[in-house]
Write an enzyme that holds these catalytic residues in place. Structure first.
Site, mmCIF file in Angstrom:
data_model
loop_
_atom_site.group_PDB
_atom_site.id
_atom_site.type_symbol
_atom_site.label_atom_id
_atom_site.label_comp_id
_atom_site.label_asym_id
_atom_site.label_seq_id
_atom_site.Cartn_x
_atom_site.Cartn_y
_atom_site.Cartn_z
ATOM 1 C CG ASP A 221 -1.721 1.094 1.298
ATOM 2 O OD1 ASP A 221 -2.780 1.115 -0.072
ATOM 3 O OD2 ASP A 221 -1.631 2.114 1.976
ATOM 4 C CD GLU A 270 16.930 -14.562 3.300
ATOM 5 O OE1 GLU A 270 16.156 -15.303 4.531
ATOM 6 O OE2 GLU A 270 17.396 -13.616 3.650
#
Length: 555
Positions: A221, A270
């Site tokens: 956002d 990751e």
């Protein structure tokens, strides 16, 4: 020989993919769920996570790849959950963390991915950091995590600068001890100070929390916010321009945001499973938007230039070309969107004269709006890249433009300037059945009233009805999956077409969109796959009605 074609029959479930695809986000169709307005499981009139979970099979059968959930975090709901008090908790109105876990698990079993909203520009004023900052007073280390400043004037009675809130009124509020704090949105939404290392540390931890829960990505956002120009200069100083629109501003689209996203990308990479970031980034140009999706930053950015384009062939072609040209150098897919929870639904936007913006208070010509909305959807789904669908648009829902003032909850509605404050009209709970107090939304009615005519726009009323808007979406998404030349890619081959008509080829696929108010005749480009209205073919030519899009294959 003449033959009539219209929207295809309902797509069989077997046409849908049964497992996530590699590089899925480059051509994904992502469905936005506004949780409070999607499905209510406990009859309190408010949608919740369990309601979403029970409706996941519907979304699977619709044919979307992923579901983006608007905020469901613990919040006082001053701005419908975009004022977050605790980023690691579910607000009781939506359920709890076990409900979130069940939703994520069920979605994975249905080959649906879950993207959650992240709100990093500001918190709620009920966030523990902000409450402590107020209690501890001036000089508190917690105040450095927000933008607290002394005021101007003889006694500090004036705001620190002349910035105004996006929701209207000053962007500063004075607290009892005399300090002022910055809030680009509502006063209940104080902006974080991203120059403070604790803020970055906290959000990296929040990312890991939800990634460990199994989410597939984040919609960010106000992704163009967070970093403010040094010194917080007044609007109008130096090269700064006016507040409204996509102009350069000292609190939006500052280059420093990209350092944050490069750090975040390292975390995301990751995790296995192609997790993604999606930016809500309002920028002055498509080229500036492309900065957010460079290879070491975010994956997608909403294409607001496209959302704001009129139903006009020349304008649409221009923004398509600009978008593809801007995304190509950074290797990112284009994204296309027509509606969301902040703008008038496109079935209503296209029902009104061009030039009224994205906040419209008139119902307009409903028949024209729906016809154009269906055509615009087929055009959007034919373009290379990823597409976003806002809940209910597959039913052809219009905005509700006559909500009584006493039921409105948009915070912008209650402020004197800024946004129009009529976003409630696109947030009315969607209808599932013909009968019931809320047309299947829940047993306890709905938090915003639904029009009686929505009974015939419900999922029940449209399912299995050839030519209905719901079946058009189902068919379009099935064809999109089945056609190898649809979806991913970075270019289109424009074809010669009459004025007011867009025509392009992508491999063996051809799309023709008539944006005019009159029928046009074009070549029939092979086998007709789908059309948003009735297309008549005779001797190698096709008569395309007004405001209609058709898909062909030459295979």
């Amino acid at each position: 020989m003449s033959q009539q074609h219209s929207a295809a029959d309902p797509a069989p479930t077997s046409a849908l993919a049964t497992a996530p695809r590699g590089d899925w986000w480059r051509d994904a169709v992502i469905y936005q769920v506004y949780p409070r307005s999607f499905a209510d499981s406990n009859g309190d009139g408010m949608g919740d996570l369990e309601g979403v979970r029970t409706r996941l099979p519907y979304l699977r059968d619709l044919g979307v790849d992923a579901v983006w959930l608007s905020p469901f975090y613990a919040s006082p709901q001053a701005d419908a959950g975009y004022d977050v008090a605790d980023y690691r908790a579910v607000d009781p109105m939506f359920g709890n963390l076990l409900d979130a876990d069940a939703l994520i698990r069920d979605a994975r079993e249905l080959a649906l991915r879950i993207i959650v909203d992240l709100v990093p520009n500001h918190s709620s004023d009920q966030h523990e950091w902000f409450k402590r900052a107020l209690r501890e007073g001036p000089g508190s280390p917690l105040r450095d995590r927000y933008h607290f400043r002394p005021g101007k004037g003889e006694n500090g009675e004036l705001p620190p600068n002349n910035w105004e809130s996006i929701f209207g009124g000053p962007a500063w509020t004075r607290v009892e001890d005399g300090d002022w704090y910055l809030h680009l949105f509502a006063p209940e939404q104080p902006d974080f100070n991203w120059e403070h290392p604790a803020v970055g540390d906290e959000f990296r931890s929040i990312l890991r929390f939800w990634l460990d829960m199994g989410v597939d990505g984040f919609r960010i956002d106000v992704a163009h916010g967070m970093v403010k120009a040094p010194g917080l200069p007044d609007i109008g100083d130096g090269d700064q321009l006016k507040l409204l629109g996509n102009d350069v501003m000292p609190f939006f689209d500052q280059d420093g945001v990209h350092d944050i996203y490069r750090q975040w990308r390292l975390i995301l990479d990751e995790y296995a499973g192609e997790r993604i970031f999606v930016a809500e980034a309002w920028t002055p140009t498509v080229e500036r938007t492309a900065n957010y999706v460079r290879p070491d930053e975010l994956h997608q950015a909403f294409n607001f230039q496209y959302l704001g384009t009129h139903w006009d062939a020349e304008e649409l072609r221009k923004v398509v070309d600009l978008t593809l040209e801007a995304m190509r150098p950074v290797g990112a897919p284009a994204t296309w969107v027509l509606s969301n929870h902040d703008v008038t639904r496109h079935a209503t936007r296209f029902a009104n004269p061009a030039g009224l913006g994205t906040q419209i208070r008139s119902a307009g010509d409903r028949e024209t709006g729906l016809r154009r909305a269906r055509a615009a959807t087929l055009l959007m789904l034919a373009l290379p890249g990823s597409a976003y669908v806002y809940q209910g648009e597959e039913l052809g829902l219009p905005d509700v433009v006559d909500l009584p003032d006493e039921v409105r909850q948009d915070p912008a509605y209650f402020r004197g300037a800024g946004q129009d404050g009529f976003r409630d009209g696109c947030r009315v709970p969607i209808p599932w059945t013909r009968e019931g107090s809320s047309y299947g939304f829940g047993e306890g009615g709905s938090w915003l009233p639904q029009p009686a005519e929505w009974a015939e726009l419900s999922v029940e009323a449209q399912t299995g009805v050839a030519g209905s808007t719901l079946e058009l979406y189902r068919s379009a998404l099935a064809v999109r999956r089945a056609e190898p030349d649809l979806g991913a890619g970075d270019s289109v081959e424009w074809l010669k077409a009459p004025e007011g008509v867009l025509a392009f080829r992508r491999g063996e696929f051809v799309c023709v969109a008539n944006t005019t108010a009159e029928p046009v005749t074009t070549p029939a480009h092979g086998r007709l796959l789908l059309a948003s209205g009735e297309v008549a073919e005779t001797d190698g030519e096709a008569r395309i009605p007004a405001d209609t899009t058709a898909w062909w294959t030459t295979a």
